[in-house]
Design a protein around this motif. Structure first.
Motif, PDB file in Angstrom:
ATOM      1  N   THR A  72      77.245  69.636   9.634  1.00 57.84           N
ATOM      2  CA  THR A  72      76.610  69.687  10.948  1.00 57.84           C
ATOM      3  C   THR A  72      77.584  69.112  11.975  1.00 57.84           C
ATOM      4  OG1 THR A  72      75.398  67.755  10.085  1.00 57.84           O
ATOM      5  CG2 THR A  72      74.144  69.763  10.464  1.00 57.84           C
ATOM      6  N   GLY A  73      77.759  69.868  13.056  1.00 57.82           N
ATOM      7  CA  GLY A  73      78.794  69.512  14.034  1.00 57.82           C
ATOM      8  C   GLY A  73      80.114  70.161  13.680  1.00 57.82           C
ATOM      9  N   ALA A  74      80.056  71.400  13.150  1.00 56.07           N
ATOM     10  CA  ALA A  74      81.237  72.028  12.547  1.00 56.07           C
ATOM     11  C   ALA A  74      82.151  72.738  13.525  1.00 56.07           C
ATOM     12  CB  ALA A  74      80.787  73.034  11.474  1.00 56.07           C
ATOM     13  N   THR A  75      81.819  72.765  14.813  1.00 57.41           N
ATOM     14  CA  THR A  75      82.610  73.571  15.741  1.00 57.41           C
ATOM     15  C   THR A  75      83.700  72.801  16.470  1.00 57.41           C
ATOM     16  OG1 THR A  75      80.887  73.213  17.414  1.00 57.41           O
ATOM     17  CG2 THR A  75      80.816  75.287  16.174  1.00 57.41           C
ATOM     18  N   SER A  76      83.760  71.496  16.307  1.00 55.19           N
ATOM     19  CA  SER A  76      84.725  70.734  17.095  1.00 55.19           C
ATOM     20  C   SER A  76      85.087  69.439  16.388  1.00 55.19           C
ATOM     21  CB  SER A  76      84.120  70.414  18.472  1.00 55.19           C
ATOM     22  OG  SER A  76      85.109  70.001  19.392  1.00 55.19           O
ATOM     23  N   GLY A  77      86.279  68.921  16.694  1.00 57.33           N
ATOM     24  CA  GLY A  77      86.677  67.604  16.252  1.00 57.33           C
ATOM     25  C   GLY A  77      86.646  67.413  14.752  1.00 57.33           C
ATOM     26  N   ILE A  78      86.072  66.300  14.315  1.00 60.04           N
ATOM     27  CA  ILE A  78      86.077  65.923  12.901  1.00 60.04           C
ATOM     28  C   ILE A  78      85.328  66.950  12.057  1.00 60.04           C
ATOM     29  CG2 ILE A  78      85.276  64.175  11.263  1.00 60.04           C
ATOM     30  CD1 ILE A  78      85.710  62.106  13.551  1.00 60.04           C
ATOM     31  N   GLY A  79      84.216  67.466  12.566  1.00 59.67           N
ATOM     32  CA  GLY A  79      83.446  68.442  11.803  1.00 59.67           C
ATOM     33  C   GLY A  79      84.228  69.709  11.529  1.00 59.67           C
ATOM     34  N   ARG A  80      84.952  70.196  12.529  1.00 59.39           N
ATOM     35  CA  ARG A  80      85.746  71.414  12.332  1.00 59.39           C
ATOM     36  C   ARG A  80      86.925  71.146  11.406  1.00 59.39           C
ATOM     37  NH1 ARG A  80      86.921  75.558  17.281  1.00 59.39           N
ATOM     38  NH2 ARG A  80      87.973  77.235  16.129  1.00 59.39           N
ATOM     39  N   ALA A  81      87.533  69.971  11.544  1.00 56.78           N
ATOM     40  CA  ALA A  81      88.621  69.603  10.632  1.00 56.78           C
ATOM     41  C   ALA A  81      88.112  69.495   9.203  1.00 56.78           C
ATOM     42  CB  ALA A  81      89.255  68.290  11.083  1.00 56.78           C
ATOM     43  N   ALA A  82      86.895  68.955   9.025  1.00 58.56           N
ATOM     44  CA  ALA A  82      86.316  68.856   7.687  1.00 58.56           C
ATOM     45  C   ALA A  82      86.035  70.235   7.110  1.00 58.56           C
ATOM     46  CB  ALA A  82      85.036  68.023   7.734  1.00 58.56           C
ATOM     47  N   ALA A  83      85.553  71.155   7.950  1.00 53.15           N
ATOM     48  CA  ALA A  83      85.309  72.526   7.482  1.00 53.15           C
ATOM     49  C   ALA A  83      86.597  73.147   6.960  1.00 53.15           C
ATOM     50  CB  ALA A  83      84.724  73.363   8.616  1.00 53.15           C
ATOM     51  N   ARG A  84      87.684  72.964   7.684  1.00 50.03           N
ATOM     52  CA  ARG A  84      88.979  73.497   7.240  1.00 50.03           C
ATOM     53  C   ARG A  84      89.437  72.817   5.947  1.00 50.03           C
ATOM     54  NH1 ARG A  84      92.617  73.613  12.801  1.00 50.03           N
ATOM     55  NH2 ARG A  84      91.539  75.355  13.862  1.00 50.03           N
ATOM     56  N   GLU A  85      89.220  71.508   5.867  1.00 50.49           N
ATOM     57  CA  GLU A  85      89.626  70.759   4.674  1.00 50.49           C
ATOM     58  C   GLU A  85      88.887  71.269   3.444  1.00 50.49           C
ATOM     59  OE1 GLU A  85      91.529  67.723   2.394  1.00 50.49           O
ATOM     60  OE2 GLU A  85      91.912  68.380   4.465  1.00 50.49           O
ATOM     61  N   PHE A  86      87.577  71.429   3.547  1.00 47.54           N
ATOM     62  CA  PHE A  86      86.790  71.889   2.405  1.00 47.54           C
ATOM     63  C   PHE A  86      87.106  73.339   2.065  1.00 47.54           C
ATOM     64  CE2 PHE A  86      83.665  68.479   3.739  1.00 47.54           C
ATOM     65  CZ  PHE A  86      83.998  67.634   2.701  1.00 47.54           C
ATOM     66  N   ALA A  87      87.300  74.166   3.099  1.00 50.70           N
ATOM     67  CA  ALA A  87      87.637  75.567   2.848  1.00 50.70           C
ATOM     68  C   ALA A  87      88.963  75.675   2.113  1.00 50.70           C
ATOM     69  CB  ALA A  87      87.693  76.334   4.169  1.00 50.70           C
ATOM     70  N   GLY A  88      89.921  74.835   2.472  1.00 51.66           N
ATOM     71  CA  GLY A  88      91.212  74.851   1.804  1.00 51.66           C
ATOM     72  C   GLY A  88      91.123  74.445   0.345  1.00 51.66           C
ATOM     73  N   ARG A  89      90.078  73.699  -0.006  1.00 50.17           N
ATOM     74  CA  ARG A  89      89.855  73.305  -1.401  1.00 50.17           C
ATOM     75  C   ARG A  89      89.090  74.369  -2.180  1.00 50.17           C
ATOM     76  NH1 ARG A  89      88.047  67.261  -1.820  1.00 50.17           N
ATOM     77  NH2 ARG A  89      86.150  68.257  -2.574  1.00 50.17           N
ATOM     78  N   GLY A  90      88.618  75.399  -1.480  1.00 50.09           N
ATOM     79  CA  GLY A  90      87.846  76.442  -2.140  1.00 50.09           C
ATOM     80  C   GLY A  90      86.357  76.174  -2.207  1.00 50.09           C
ATOM     81  N   ASP A  91      85.882  75.158  -1.475  1.00 55.38           N
ATOM     82  CA  ASP A  91      84.453  74.854  -1.479  1.00 55.38           C
ATOM     83  C   ASP A  91      83.684  75.888  -0.653  1.00 55.38           C
ATOM     84  OD1 ASP A  91      84.715  72.469  -2.987  1.00 55.38           O
ATOM     85  OD2 ASP A  91      85.365  71.404  -1.191  1.00 55.38           O
ATOM     86  N   ARG A  92      82.441  76.093  -0.996  1.00 56.28           N
ATOM     87  CA  ARG A  92      81.562  76.955  -0.211  1.00 56.28           C
ATOM     88  C   ARG A  92      80.962  76.110   0.903  1.00 56.28           C
ATOM     89  NH1 ARG A  92      77.779  78.851  -4.968  1.00 56.28           N
ATOM     90  NH2 ARG A  92      78.110  76.648  -5.444  1.00 56.28           N
ATOM     91  N   VAL A  93      81.029  76.609   2.136  1.00 59.38           N
ATOM     92  CA  VAL A  93      80.635  75.793   3.278  1.00 59.38           C
ATOM     93  C   VAL A  93      79.519  76.463   4.072  1.00 59.38           C
ATOM     94  CG1 VAL A  93      82.843  74.607   3.504  1.00 59.38           C
ATOM     95  CG2 VAL A  93      82.510  76.789   4.671  1.00 59.38           C
TER      96      VAL A  93
ATOM     97  N   ARG B 299      93.065  63.499   9.574  1.00 61.63           N
ATOM     98  CA  ARG B 299      93.076  62.298   8.736  1.00 61.63           C
ATOM     99  C   ARG B 299      91.657  61.841   8.420  1.00 61.63           C
ATOM    100  NH1 ARG B 299      94.957  56.181  10.364  1.00 61.63           N
ATOM    101  NH2 ARG B 299      94.613  55.248   8.308  1.00 61.63           N
ATOM    102  N   VAL B 300      90.769  61.923   9.405  1.00 62.56           N
ATOM    103  CA  VAL B 300      89.373  61.557   9.158  1.00 62.56           C
ATOM    104  C   VAL B 300      88.742  62.546   8.187  1.00 62.56           C
ATOM    105  CG1 VAL B 300      87.146  61.047  10.209  1.00 62.56           C
ATOM    106  CG2 VAL B 300      89.249  60.566  11.476  1.00 62.56           C
ATOM    107  N   ALA B 301      89.079  63.831   8.326  1.00 59.34           N
ATOM    108  CA  ALA B 301      88.544  64.848   7.415  1.00 59.34           C
ATOM    109  C   ALA B 301      88.991  64.572   5.980  1.00 59.34           C
ATOM    110  CB  ALA B 301      88.990  66.235   7.860  1.00 59.34           C
ATOM    111  N   ARG B 302      90.210  64.117   5.808  1.00 57.76           N
ATOM    112  CA  ARG B 302      90.675  63.775   4.451  1.00 57.76           C
ATOM    113  C   ARG B 302      89.898  62.583   3.898  1.00 57.76           C
ATOM    114  NH1 ARG B 302      95.722  65.116   6.845  1.00 57.76           N
ATOM    115  NH2 ARG B 302      96.215  62.925   7.256  1.00 57.76           N
TER     116      ARG B 302
END
Length: 310
Positions: free
Chosen positions: A4-25, A208-211
């Protein structure tokens, strides 16, 4: 992974981080246009992605989001909540409805996310809830009263939830507390102070926060602090409160506000601004982009030199 909050800042960075790991988001935020952009980014990384436009302050919206995630993927393993808004201004000069909406978004909506997620996690006897707090949940700063009040409340809520989670093996509650982060939240904030806000130094990256968020998924911890001066500020606030209160106002005006004037406005507190949504806010140089540019320029120059030599 529900974000939740996936369109900007930490949320969007987290979405990219999880997607790069192959997680379903499952991507949730208020702006359908920006959600489509983030979905494309996740799919380009090879991840399955579902978008669910959601205003977490609307009654029933969070439950509908959870239902959509379960219908698509069969269950929810992790819920990362990053949605937040901010307002600058003296407390008595900030409209009451703006203050209340900041608290509603940053605290009460977090409580609703926790309520919906934890009920499903308890039923499944598994799940990780990651809430995004702030160093301002441990200290205070002037001109940000709504945000500070909400983050202090979130700190207490998370602690209580962690105590209750001890009775439910397999269910974990984590709190990630960043310091200053290079996101657009400062420019997008409501403002009744006359000067645009900025993250005070030192500033870290949303990646860094997403990691740190991803680390909580793999190795759940009660609290993770992301920021080089977070601990020092907390010690000063607790051990030397008189000195802290004398210094924090001048330091906030010097390091937490730009010199750019701005007329009073309510920012994205009530409605999103897709044009202002991005991973970064432009407060730090994009080092990786600079490296790529320099590498590209070096390759171009090298090719030109080789052609001349030939």
């Amino acid at each position: 992974m529900v974000i939740t909050g996936a369109t900007s800042g930490i949320g969007r960075a987290a979405a990219r981080e999880f997607a790069g790991r192959g997680d379903r988001v499952v991507l949730a935020a208020r702006s359908p246009e920006t959600l489509a952009e983030v979905r494309a980014e996740c799919r380009a990384a090879g991840a399955r992605a579902l978008v669910v436009p959601t205003d977490v302050t609307e009654p029933g919206a969070v439950a509908r989001l959870a239902d959509a995630a379960e219908a698509e993927f069969g269950g929810i393993d992790v819920w990362v909540h990053t949605a937040a808004v901010m307002s600058y201004g003296r407390f008595d000069e900030t409209p009451a409805e703006v203050f209340e909406q900041v608290v509603r978004t940053d605290l009460l909506a977090s409580a609703e996310v926790a309520r919906v997620a934890l009920r499903r996690f308890r039923a499944a006897s598994a799940g990780t809830l990651i809430l995004t707090g702030s160093v301002l949940g441990h200290i205070t700063a002037p001109y940000m009263s709504g945000y500070v009040a909400a983050k202090w409340g979130l700190q207490g809520l998370a602690r209580a939830l962690q105590q209750e989670a001890r009775e439910t093996p397999g269910v974990r509650v984590c709190l990630v507390n960043p310091g200053s982060v290079d996101t657009p939240v400062y420019q997008q904030a409501a403002n009744y102070l006359g000067r645009i806000g900025r993250p005070p130094l030192p500033v870290t990256t949303p990646e860094r926060v997403a990691r740190a968020v991803a680390h909580c998924v793999d190795h759940p911890r009660r609290e993770i602090s992301v920021g080089r001066l977070n601990v020092l500020m907390r010690v000063g606030f607790t051990v030397l409160p008189g000195v802290y209160d004398v210094l924090v106002g001048p330091l906030m005006r010097l390091g937490g506000l730009t010199l750019r004037p701005v007329a009073p406005h309510d920012g994205v507190v009530f409605t999103p601004n897709p044009a202002g949504e991005a991973v970064r806010g432009g407060w730090l140089p994009d080092v990786s982009g600079m490296v790529r540019s320099l590498a590209g320029a070096g390759g171009t120059v090298g090719s030109a030199v080789l052609r001349r030599l030939r």
